[in-house]
Scaffold this motif. Structure first.
Motif, PDB file in Angstrom:
ATOM      1  N   GLN A  74     -41.644  29.101 -19.127  1.00 22.40           N
ATOM      2  CA  GLN A  74     -42.010  30.139 -18.161  1.00 22.40           C
ATOM      3  C   GLN A  74     -40.781  30.833 -17.585  1.00 22.40           C
ATOM      4  O   GLN A  74     -40.765  32.044 -17.400  1.00 22.40           O
ATOM      5  CB  GLN A  74     -42.834  29.537 -17.027  1.00 22.40           C
ATOM      6  CG  GLN A  74     -44.288  29.292 -17.396  1.00 22.40           C
ATOM      7  CD  GLN A  74     -45.079  28.831 -16.201  1.00 22.40           C
ATOM      8  OE1 GLN A  74     -44.874  27.727 -15.709  1.00 22.40           O
ATOM      9  NE2 GLN A  74     -45.986  29.675 -15.733  1.00 22.40           N
ATOM     10  N   ASP A  75     -39.761  30.038 -17.320  1.00 24.46           N
ATOM     11  CA  ASP A  75     -38.565  30.606 -16.705  1.00 24.46           C
ATOM     12  C   ASP A  75     -37.755  31.463 -17.678  1.00 24.46           C
ATOM     13  O   ASP A  75     -37.038  32.370 -17.274  1.00 24.46           O
ATOM     14  CB  ASP A  75     -37.670  29.485 -16.140  1.00 24.46           C
ATOM     15  CG  ASP A  75     -38.304  28.809 -14.940  1.00 24.46           C
ATOM     16  OD1 ASP A  75     -39.258  29.393 -14.387  1.00 24.46           O
ATOM     17  OD2 ASP A  75     -37.859  27.712 -14.568  1.00 24.46           O
ATOM     18  N   ASN A  76     -37.859  31.139 -18.955  1.00 25.69           N
ATOM     19  CA  ASN A  76     -37.117  31.906 -19.957  1.00 25.69           C
ATOM     20  C   ASN A  76     -38.061  32.637 -20.895  1.00 25.69           C
ATOM     21  O   ASN A  76     -37.853  32.682 -22.105  1.00 25.69           O
ATOM     22  CB  ASN A  76     -36.206  30.967 -20.756  1.00 25.69           C
ATOM     23  CG  ASN A  76     -35.215  30.251 -19.886  1.00 25.69           C
ATOM     24  OD1 ASN A  76     -35.588  29.454 -19.026  1.00 25.69           O
ATOM     25  ND2 ASN A  76     -33.950  30.537 -20.060  1.00 25.69           N
ATOM     26  N   GLU A  77     -39.078  33.209 -20.296  1.00 27.67           N
ATOM     27  CA  GLU A  77     -40.166  33.818 -21.061  1.00 27.67           C
ATOM     28  C   GLU A  77     -39.642  34.810 -22.107  1.00 27.67           C
ATOM     29  O   GLU A  77     -40.088  34.811 -23.253  1.00 27.67           O
ATOM     30  CB  GLU A  77     -41.111  34.528 -20.093  1.00 27.67           C
ATOM     31  CG  GLU A  77     -42.456  34.859 -20.678  1.00 27.67           C
ATOM     32  CD  GLU A  77     -43.262  35.726 -19.728  1.00 27.67           C
ATOM     33  OE1 GLU A  77     -42.746  36.062 -18.641  1.00 27.67           O
ATOM     34  OE2 GLU A  77     -44.385  36.090 -20.084  1.00 27.67           O
ATOM     35  N   ARG A  78     -38.692  35.659 -21.707  1.00 29.16           N
ATOM     36  CA  ARG A  78     -38.223  36.709 -22.602  1.00 29.16           C
ATOM     37  C   ARG A  78     -37.714  36.160 -23.925  1.00 29.16           C
ATOM     38  O   ARG A  78     -38.023  36.680 -24.997  1.00 29.16           O
ATOM     39  CB  ARG A  78     -37.101  37.498 -21.936  1.00 29.16           C
ATOM     40  CG  ARG A  78     -37.498  38.143 -20.628  1.00 29.16           C
ATOM     41  CD  ARG A  78     -36.365  38.967 -20.075  1.00 29.16           C
ATOM     42  NE  ARG A  78     -35.099  38.216 -20.073  1.00 29.16           N
ATOM     43  CZ  ARG A  78     -33.917  38.785 -19.892  1.00 29.16           C
ATOM     44  NH1 ARG A  78     -33.843  40.083 -19.696  1.00 29.16           N
ATOM     45  NH2 ARG A  78     -32.826  38.061 -19.889  1.00 29.16           N
ATOM     46  N   TYR A  79     -36.944  35.073 -23.848  1.00 30.18           N
ATOM     47  CA  TYR A  79     -36.404  34.500 -25.069  1.00 30.18           C
ATOM     48  C   TYR A  79     -37.519  33.969 -25.978  1.00 30.18           C
ATOM     49  O   TYR A  79     -37.482  34.141 -27.194  1.00 30.18           O
ATOM     50  CB  TYR A  79     -35.420  33.371 -24.749  1.00 30.18           C
ATOM     51  CG  TYR A  79     -34.111  33.866 -24.175  1.00 30.18           C
ATOM     52  CD1 TYR A  79     -33.211  34.532 -24.978  1.00 30.18           C
ATOM     53  CD2 TYR A  79     -33.787  33.664 -22.847  1.00 30.18           C
ATOM     54  CE1 TYR A  79     -32.004  34.991 -24.472  1.00 30.18           C
ATOM     55  CE2 TYR A  79     -32.590  34.118 -22.323  1.00 30.18           C
ATOM     56  CZ  TYR A  79     -31.702  34.779 -23.128  1.00 30.18           C
ATOM     57  OH  TYR A  79     -30.521  35.228 -22.633  1.00 30.18           O
ATOM     58  N   PHE A  80     -38.492  33.326 -25.358  1.00 27.32           N
ATOM     59  CA  PHE A  80     -39.539  32.726 -26.183  1.00 27.32           C
ATOM     60  C   PHE A  80     -40.463  33.795 -26.764  1.00 27.32           C
ATOM     61  O   PHE A  80     -40.978  33.646 -27.871  1.00 27.32           O
ATOM     62  CB  PHE A  80     -40.321  31.700 -25.363  1.00 27.32           C
ATOM     63  CG  PHE A  80     -39.560  30.425 -25.142  1.00 27.32           C
ATOM     64  CD1 PHE A  80     -39.637  29.388 -26.055  1.00 27.32           C
ATOM     65  CD2 PHE A  80     -38.740  30.276 -24.031  1.00 27.32           C
ATOM     66  CE1 PHE A  80     -38.923  28.227 -25.867  1.00 27.32           C
ATOM     67  CE2 PHE A  80     -38.020  29.116 -23.839  1.00 27.32           C
ATOM     68  CZ  PHE A  80     -38.114  28.083 -24.752  1.00 27.32           C
ATOM     69  N   GLN A  81     -40.665  34.863 -26.015  1.00 26.40           N
ATOM     70  CA  GLN A  81     -41.403  35.995 -26.573  1.00 26.40           C
ATOM     71  C   GLN A  81     -40.710  36.474 -27.833  1.00 26.40           C
ATOM     72  O   GLN A  81     -41.345  36.689 -28.870  1.00 26.40           O
ATOM     73  CB  GLN A  81     -41.453  37.156 -25.563  1.00 26.40           C
ATOM     74  CG  GLN A  81     -42.315  36.900 -24.350  1.00 26.40           C
ATOM     75  CD  GLN A  81     -43.751  37.353 -24.552  1.00 26.40           C
ATOM     76  OE1 GLN A  81     -44.152  37.642 -25.677  1.00 26.40           O
ATOM     77  NE2 GLN A  81     -44.513  37.393 -23.474  1.00 26.40           N
ATOM     78  N   PHE A  82     -39.430  36.629 -27.725  1.00 25.82           N
ATOM     79  CA  PHE A  82     -38.650  37.086 -28.868  1.00 25.82           C
ATOM     80  C   PHE A  82     -38.781  36.126 -30.047  1.00 25.82           C
ATOM     81  O   PHE A  82     -39.085  36.542 -31.175  1.00 25.82           O
ATOM     82  CB  PHE A  82     -37.185  37.241 -28.459  1.00 25.82           C
ATOM     83  CG  PHE A  82     -36.252  37.446 -29.615  1.00 25.82           C
ATOM     84  CD1 PHE A  82     -36.199  38.655 -30.285  1.00 25.82           C
ATOM     85  CD2 PHE A  82     -35.429  36.414 -30.028  1.00 25.82           C
ATOM     86  CE1 PHE A  82     -35.339  38.836 -31.355  1.00 25.82           C
ATOM     87  CE2 PHE A  82     -34.568  36.590 -31.099  1.00 25.82           C
ATOM     88  CZ  PHE A  82     -34.529  37.810 -31.758  1.00 25.82           C
ATOM     89  N   LEU A  83     -38.591  34.843 -29.780  1.00 24.92           N
ATOM     90  CA  LEU A  83     -38.661  33.858 -30.858  1.00 24.92           C
ATOM     91  C   LEU A  83     -40.032  33.848 -31.516  1.00 24.92           C
ATOM     92  O   LEU A  83     -40.156  33.830 -32.744  1.00 24.92           O
ATOM     93  CB  LEU A  83     -38.332  32.460 -30.312  1.00 24.92           C
ATOM     94  CG  LEU A  83     -36.880  32.207 -29.938  1.00 24.92           C
ATOM     95  CD1 LEU A  83     -36.727  30.839 -29.289  1.00 24.92           C
ATOM     96  CD2 LEU A  83     -35.992  32.308 -31.170  1.00 24.92           C
ATOM     97  N   ALA A  84     -41.075  33.879 -30.674  1.00 21.37           N
ATOM     98  CA  ALA A  84     -42.436  33.832 -31.218  1.00 21.37           C
ATOM     99  C   ALA A  84     -42.700  35.025 -32.124  1.00 21.37           C
ATOM    100  O   ALA A  84     -43.263  34.894 -33.210  1.00 21.37           O
ATOM    101  CB  ALA A  84     -43.448  33.803 -30.086  1.00 21.37           C
TER     102      ALA A  84
END
Lengths: 240, 240
Positions: free
Chosen positions: A116-126
């Motif tokens: 949740q705190d690093n949402e942007r990165y995980f959006q990118f990875l996904a």
DNA sequence: AATTTAAGTCAACACCTGTACACAAAGATA
DNA sequence: TATCTTTGTGTACAGGTGTTGACTTAAATT
């Protein structure tokens, strides 16, 4: 035509600290952030343009080339950044040693919080795990594989799993990691701040992990399977 | 200003069969195929252009609008087509009734074979599951959820699973489906014709499914859990 | 046979894209 | 202080993009 005039750049890879390099790092960061922000709003990484990124970073398009050869290189930098941050977090999470069930609960919760705190990165990875170019895809998958291996060596230390081969442990780990990847991707599509939904996702993850551990408890190790094959069916059978 | 002149279009939704409509369906198909082909070569659906699709379909760009309002609509048509084909295949696969282990083996094999034969559609689904626009993403996820539900009702008929609630069966099913989605995505990145790799993927899938079934055998149903809670721990515990 | 309907063509538009090149400014080096 | 180096700017170009409106042409309807 070899370069004779040497700048102050040293041979080791320590970060430069001059006033000029600080400036450079600042706009480099701005470019990366701009890309991440655009990905959140737009569709995917390869549907955003170099110009958009530059514009969003408050910089003229041609300045982009001072930092990255092209958008692919920026993409790889983002992959690297994302996975590096995640790996560090996982290392911290493994520090605490607790009884099994609490450890699962705690690990899942802290992981989801981190997502949740690093949402942007995980959006990118996904989005890029399958949507991106070949090189990006491969480096993401390689990163995930690394997590599987690390979890695998952790599991090897658990008392009731010592009888299994590393191959089997790898399989167990990959199931857990894939499961968490799945949960992550669900989490990313829940509106921000919906803590109830996050809670139920966490609970779901815990139950699924538990189910897998219950399965390992019944799993017949490859080493023992041969002995039973003589008088029994080939594969471990379900008890009806 | 209601439309007075009625074409021969009937009120039911049966397909038209006139010579003109045949032609229309043919170029519509050409557009869909062109998009699928481009996606295989290019990165993702939203990085291919309307003009590219039209060009690849041997048609002038403006003709595109006779079939789809925009690219998003074409995307949704592709989702629909992909999932419809898959659902039909699964229905056929469920037709055969066999002993448990053979049934798993057979289902996995025929499914993977099907994925190989319809690679283009699955490439599209995999890439757009997270990379695409919101509507496309949601309709893909909804499609997957439908498979989970169908598998869930199938599992309910298995003798050793009757004691579980539909909620629990849904969880089991979702784990299996997600697992297969994962295997699918691995399969899509193996070079075509590498049958050894396909075989090892199939074996992996079978083992993972088996592990889950082994887990369900040890899972304490929600209905029984309360009774044990009085004298035991809250969650089902691992036997060390 | 005359008329209507709709799929596909053609030309044009305003806009956005990546990249090349010459230039300005300021920090680093001598 | 004078010179070199590097980061960022401005201009420009060739090409691709989505969408428009008026057109052809042939099938369907009357």
């Amino acid at each position: 035509m070899t370069r004779v005039t040497r700048s102050r750049r040293r041979d080791d890879d320590q970060p430069e600290v001059g006033r000029r390099d600080a400036r450079k790092q600042r706009t480099r960061r701005a470019l990366l952030d701009a890309a991440l922000e655009l990905i959140q709003g737009e569709q995917s990484f390869n549907s955003i343009s170099l110009r958009e990124v530059a514009r969003n970073a408050g910089v003229v398009p041609t300045a982009f080339y001072r930092h990255f050869r092209d958008m692919d290189e920026l993409g790889l930098a983002l992959v690297d950044e994302s996975l590096r941050a995640l790996r560090q977090m996982m290392r911290e999470a493994r520090a605490a040693t607790l009884p099994t069930s609490h450890l699962i609960r705690r690990s899942v919760r802290t992981y989801l919080r981190y997502v949740q705190d690093n949402e942007r990165y995980f959006q990118f990875l996904a989005k890029e795990r399958f949507g991106g170019g070949r090189t990006i895809r491969l480096s993401i998958r390689q990163g995930i594989q690394l997590f599987i291996s690390e979890l695998s060596t952790d599991l090897a230390r658990w008392p009731f799993l010592t009888k299994y081969s590393t191959e089997e442990l790898q399989m167990f780990s990959s199931m857990i990691v894939n499961l968490m990847v799945n949960i992550t991707e669900l989490l990313l599509d829940t509106p921000y701040g919906d803590e109830d939904e996050v809670d139920s996702l966490a609970e779901l993850a815990e139950q699924q992990i538990l189910l897998i551990f219950l399965g390992t408890g019944q799993w017949i190790p490859k080493s023992e399977r041969r002995a039973r094959e003589a008088q029994n069916a080939a594969t471990p059978e379900l008890k009806p």
